[in-house]
Design a protein around this motif. Structure first.
Motif, mmCIF file in Angstrom:
data_model
loop_
_atom_site.group_PDB
_atom_site.id
_atom_site.type_symbol
_atom_site.label_atom_id
_atom_site.label_comp_id
_atom_site.label_asym_id
_atom_site.label_seq_id
_atom_site.Cartn_x
_atom_site.Cartn_y
_atom_site.Cartn_z
ATOM 1 N N CYS A 288 -24.023 -3.920 -10.714
ATOM 2 C CA CYS A 288 -23.003 -4.774 -10.087
ATOM 3 C C CYS A 288 -22.140 -5.451 -11.147
ATOM 4 O O CYS A 288 -20.909 -5.504 -11.029
ATOM 5 C CB CYS A 288 -23.675 -5.819 -9.209
ATOM 6 S SG CYS A 288 -24.389 -5.166 -7.682
ATOM 7 N N ALA A 307 -21.039 -12.717 -6.099
ATOM 8 C CA ALA A 307 -20.338 -12.416 -4.854
ATOM 9 C C ALA A 307 -20.486 -10.944 -4.492
ATOM 10 O O ALA A 307 -20.614 -10.595 -3.313
ATOM 11 C CB ALA A 307 -18.867 -12.779 -4.986
ATOM 12 N N MET A 308 -20.503 -10.063 -5.501
ATOM 13 C CA MET A 308 -20.659 -8.638 -5.217
ATOM 14 C C MET A 308 -22.072 -8.315 -4.745
ATOM 15 O O MET A 308 -22.268 -7.535 -3.807
ATOM 16 C CB MET A 308 -20.317 -7.810 -6.462
ATOM 17 C CG MET A 308 -20.591 -6.325 -6.275
ATOM 18 S SD MET A 308 -19.855 -5.294 -7.547
ATOM 19 C CE MET A 308 -18.139 -5.331 -7.042
ATOM 20 N N THR A 309 -23.088 -8.926 -5.361
ATOM 21 C CA THR A 309 -24.455 -8.658 -4.907
ATOM 22 C C THR A 309 -24.657 -9.154 -3.485
ATOM 23 O O THR A 309 -25.442 -8.580 -2.727
ATOM 24 C CB THR A 309 -25.480 -9.328 -5.837
ATOM 25 O OG1 THR A 309 -25.313 -10.751 -5.785
ATOM 26 C CG2 THR A 309 -25.309 -8.859 -7.261
ATOM 27 N N LEU A 311 -22.644 -8.872 -1.122
ATOM 28 C CA LEU A 311 -22.143 -7.872 -0.182
ATOM 29 C C LEU A 311 -23.216 -6.861 0.200
ATOM 30 O O LEU A 311 -23.105 -6.182 1.220
ATOM 31 C CB LEU A 311 -20.941 -7.142 -0.784
ATOM 32 C CG LEU A 311 -19.732 -8.013 -1.141
ATOM 33 C CD1 LEU A 311 -18.624 -7.166 -1.724
ATOM 34 C CD2 LEU A 311 -19.235 -8.765 0.080
ATOM 35 N N LEU A 431 -14.041 -14.641 8.697
ATOM 36 C CA LEU A 431 -13.506 -13.491 7.963
ATOM 37 C C LEU A 431 -12.160 -13.051 8.541
ATOM 38 O O LEU A 431 -11.248 -12.674 7.800
ATOM 39 C CB LEU A 431 -14.501 -12.326 8.020
ATOM 40 C CG LEU A 431 -15.682 -12.379 7.054
ATOM 41 C CD1 LEU A 431 -16.540 -11.140 7.229
ATOM 42 C CD2 LEU A 431 -15.209 -12.509 5.621
ATOM 43 N N LEU A 487 -23.464 -11.664 5.365
ATOM 44 C CA LEU A 487 -22.433 -10.785 4.813
ATOM 45 C C LEU A 487 -21.079 -11.489 4.802
ATOM 46 O O LEU A 487 -20.345 -11.427 3.802
ATOM 47 C CB LEU A 487 -22.357 -9.506 5.644
ATOM 48 C CG LEU A 487 -21.258 -8.502 5.256
ATOM 49 C CD1 LEU A 487 -21.463 -8.015 3.824
ATOM 50 C CD2 LEU A 487 -21.250 -7.322 6.216
ATOM 51 N N SER A 490 -20.892 -14.028 1.996
ATOM 52 C CA SER A 490 -20.739 -13.399 0.689
ATOM 53 C C SER A 490 -19.294 -12.972 0.446
ATOM 54 O O SER A 490 -18.752 -13.165 -0.648
ATOM 55 C CB SER A 490 -21.679 -12.189 0.575
ATOM 56 O OG SER A 490 -23.020 -12.588 0.693
ATOM 57 N N VAL A 491 -18.678 -12.385 1.460
ATOM 58 C CA VAL A 491 -17.279 -11.986 1.315
ATOM 59 C C VAL A 491 -16.396 -13.207 1.076
ATOM 60 O O VAL A 491 -15.504 -13.204 0.219
ATOM 61 C CB VAL A 491 -16.815 -11.212 2.564
ATOM 62 C CG1 VAL A 491 -15.332 -10.915 2.486
ATOM 63 C CG2 VAL A 491 -17.601 -9.921 2.708
ATOM 64 N N ALA A 494 -16.663 -14.422 -2.448
ATOM 65 C CA ALA A 494 -15.840 -13.627 -3.354
ATOM 66 C C ALA A 494 -14.379 -14.038 -3.275
ATOM 67 O O ALA A 494 -13.682 -14.152 -4.290
ATOM 68 C CB ALA A 494 -15.988 -12.134 -3.017
#
Length: 658
Positions: A288, A307-309, A311, A431, A487, A490-491, A494
């Protein structure tokens, strides 16, 4: 070691190394890399950045991933829960909240190091989750629901505090996202010692954990002190996770992915799991981070690795959910005992309505001025009414809409922990709002409303599609919703870490506020809430029968598929309508239906009406507190909603079964 492990791990390691080399050589050609020993006075700026930035960062990714993988493996084994890890049990969020509180309110404590603070926060969250789990025999579903909800509460409070402290905003947002940026070898050295200590502890715990895997009764029969082993293992896991949080912030779901992928590759024994889970965790975080570094080499680092983990977490949790063994519903209406029914519910409902009207008038009339509290005179009241009335109407209408959604979802799932926040509707709506802000150049109120509604509908559609194919019990539906929420969070993390001006607007909206609502918007929300209330009342028969189970409902001819679809759509519309104007508020949809039921409003019509009135009152209270507590500055509305909801949630989940 299985054949899959022998093939997969070397390939993953080679890929991780390749990614890091590509990113590192983009920063500085291999021929110009500094040689050992590193001497800053003899290096160029680029070599210093390589020697004390990129290189320790690569090592830090491996160490942090290994520690999180080991922590997750220990938690999964000791709790016999395949979806336990520092994220799903709220441990990392507890450490995050403690560090944010210390940074903002007592920065002098940081002179003694971040590790004790992170350990205290992580330990407090773990203790709370274990206390809840002990009431339900540490059932897997209950533990994860408790952990994720406690983690969501801690994260919400940390976000609200971060937003309220502008001088710390940028650094705290980046840190909360889990940044691996390094400036020295101090962090890797500290985590190396931690990993060695964790490996020794895991070795000593391997045999007791193997005995404990037979079950608490069987292990006790063999002379094992089950309580001591559980507490020791959890303490080790908490220490490992807190060490990572203290050094690099919140890294989500690596502790879940490491053991899960190890089992997928055929690992069955506890000893092998404790060895391979850290290795896989190290490779996951390294890959990642390599992707982030590779992107950074082209356009600059846009978001932290954590932030990527994150996802990975939602999809991974959804994938693991059907494989989750053990189930203890957090409570059903039957388990809580028959609801007390009032003989004359209309009297109570009229009293709630009168109290709401009186409270609204009082909140308009009183307030704080530079000299203290004051009661407005007639002239001042006329001047302030156009400013205060829209936000009071919006707050009350949003609370009523969320309460209606919560009442519908709790009856639909026969689970008192169901709410828009828990089932992922609020996360999906958030989102949708964020995507609209970034995609549309100048979004209007109609555009934002459309995007938010679409986000809520999509999240509900995902959950419905996922659970309908697997015929999951109600508590699994909750866990699927929490996975979608994770999820979404997390998005959003980011997005927040990008630093774009639009990200700050989204962060402000996420905290929840009704200050920007116009009278037109407030009136539209109130009308929407009223229409949704009428629609819900028209479905009262469905809401009375569905909690009895599919067998009873189908036996009396209830159209189960149609009724569930319409009720879910109604709940989604109510949540989306509230979310677009005042943000993803917390726990009102959970509390209000419970409070109505406790007051004796057990029939669907009475509970829906009472919950709507109570939800409106709760949001009026939260809005008033947000305006007055930090006068002359307004504090985030979401913080007050969370502070009201968190004690209720904890009390609810710790109630023993009866």
């Amino acid at each position: 070691m299985t054949r899959a492990v022998r093939i997969s791990l070397p390939l993953a390691a080679a890929f991780a190394i390749l990614l890091w080399l590509v990113a590192a050589t983009t920063q500085l050609p291999l021929a110009d890399w500094p040689a050992l020993p590193f001497r800053p006075d003899a290096m160029s700026i680029e070599q210093i950045l390589m020697a004390f930035g990129t290189m320790p960062r690569g090592v830090m990714a491996l160490l942090a991933g290994a520690l999180l993988g080991l922590s997750g493996a220990i938690l999964q084994v000791v709790l016999r829960n395949p979806v336990a890890d520092p994220t799903t049990l709220g441990i990392s969020s507890g450490a995050q909240l403690a560090l944010v509180l210390a940074t903002v309110f007592a920065p002098g404590i940081l002179d003694y190091g971040r590790w004790p603070i992170a350990l205290a926060g992580a330990g407090g969250a773990a203790a709370l989750v274990l206390a809840v789990g002990a009431k339900r025999a540490f059932a897997p579903v209950t533990m994860v629901i408790a952990g994720l909800l406690i983690g969501m509460t801690a994260s919400a409070i940390a976000t609200a505090i971060t937003l309220a402290q502008g001088e710390y905003l940028l650094s705290l947002v980046i840190w909360n996202g889990g940044s691996l940026v390094q400036q020295s070898w101090g962090g890797p050295r500290a985590l190396t010692l931690t990993l060695i200590a964790g490996a020794i502890a895991a070795t000593l715990l391997a045999r007791p954990l193997r005995v404990l895997s037979l079950g608490a009764e069987g292990a006790s029969g063999l002379g094992l002190n089950v309580t001591l082993v559980r507490l020791t293992a959890v303490a080790v896991a908490v220490f490992l996770a807190a060490a990572v949080s203290a050094e690099i912030g919140l890294i989500a779901f690596v502790g879940l992915a490491g053991p899960a992928l190890a089992r997928t590759l055929g690992v069955r024994g506890i000893k092998e799991l404790l060895i391979l889970a850290p290795l896989i965790g190290a490779l996951i975080l390294s890959i990642c981070d390599g992707i982030v570094l590779t992107i950074a080499g082209q356009s600059g680092e846009m978001f932290p690795t954590g932030a990527m983990t994150g996802l990975l977490g939602g999809p991974l949790l959804l994938w693991l959910l059907p494989r989750l063994r053990g189930s203890t519903p957090p409570g059903t209406e039957a388990a809580e005992g028959p609801a007390r029914r009032r003989n004359h519910p209309k009297t109570l409902i009229l009293s709630l309505l009168a109290a709401l009207i009186i409270a609204a008038l009082v909140l308009v009339w009183i307030g704080r001025v530079p000299g203290g509290w004051a009661v407005l005179d007639a002239e001042s009241f006329a001047a302030f009414l156009p400013m205060r009335l829209p936000r009071l109407v919006a707050a009350a209408a949003a609370g009523a809409a969320l309460a209606l959604a919560g009442a519908i979802l709790q009856r639909l799932t026969a689970n008192p922990l169901a709410s828009p926040e828990v089932l992922g509707v609020s996360g999906g709506a958030s989102l949708g709002y964020a995507a609209t802000v970034f995609i549309v150049a100048a979004p209007t109120a109609v555009t934002l409303t459309t995007g938010t509604m679409i986000g809520g509908v999509v999240s509900l559609a995902l959950i419905t599609l996922f659970v309908s194919r697997r015929d999951m019990p109600p508590e699994r539906v909750l866990l699927a919703g929490i996975a979608v929420s994770a999820l979404a969070s997390s998005v959003l993390s980011a997005i927040m870490a990008i630093g774009d001006a639009r990200a700050w607007a989204i962060l402000d909206w996420l905290s929840g506020s009704s200050r920007t609502v116009s009278l037109t918007g407030a009136s539209a929300l109130a009308a929407t809430a009223a229409i949704l209330w009428i629609a819900a009342l028209s479905m009262h028969r469905w809401l009375a029968v569905l909690p009895l189970g599919h067998g009873v409902a189908g036996g009396i001819g209830l159209p189960i598929r149609l009724s569930r679809t319409l009720l879910i759509a109604l709940a989604g519309m109510a949540t989306g309508a509230a979310t677009v104007l005042v943000g993803p508020l917390s726990f009102v949809g959970l509390m209000a239906p419970h409070m109505a039921r406790r007051l004796g409003l057990a029939r669907p019509r009475d509970q829906l009406t009472g919950a709507a009135l109570i939800g409106a009152a709760l949001m009026l209270t939260a809005d008033f507190g947000a305006r007055m507590a930090g006068f002359p500055y307004e504090l985030p509305l979401g913080l007050f909603a969370s502070l009201i909801g968190a004690p209720w949630l904890i009390w609810l989940m710790m109630r023993p079964n009866r």
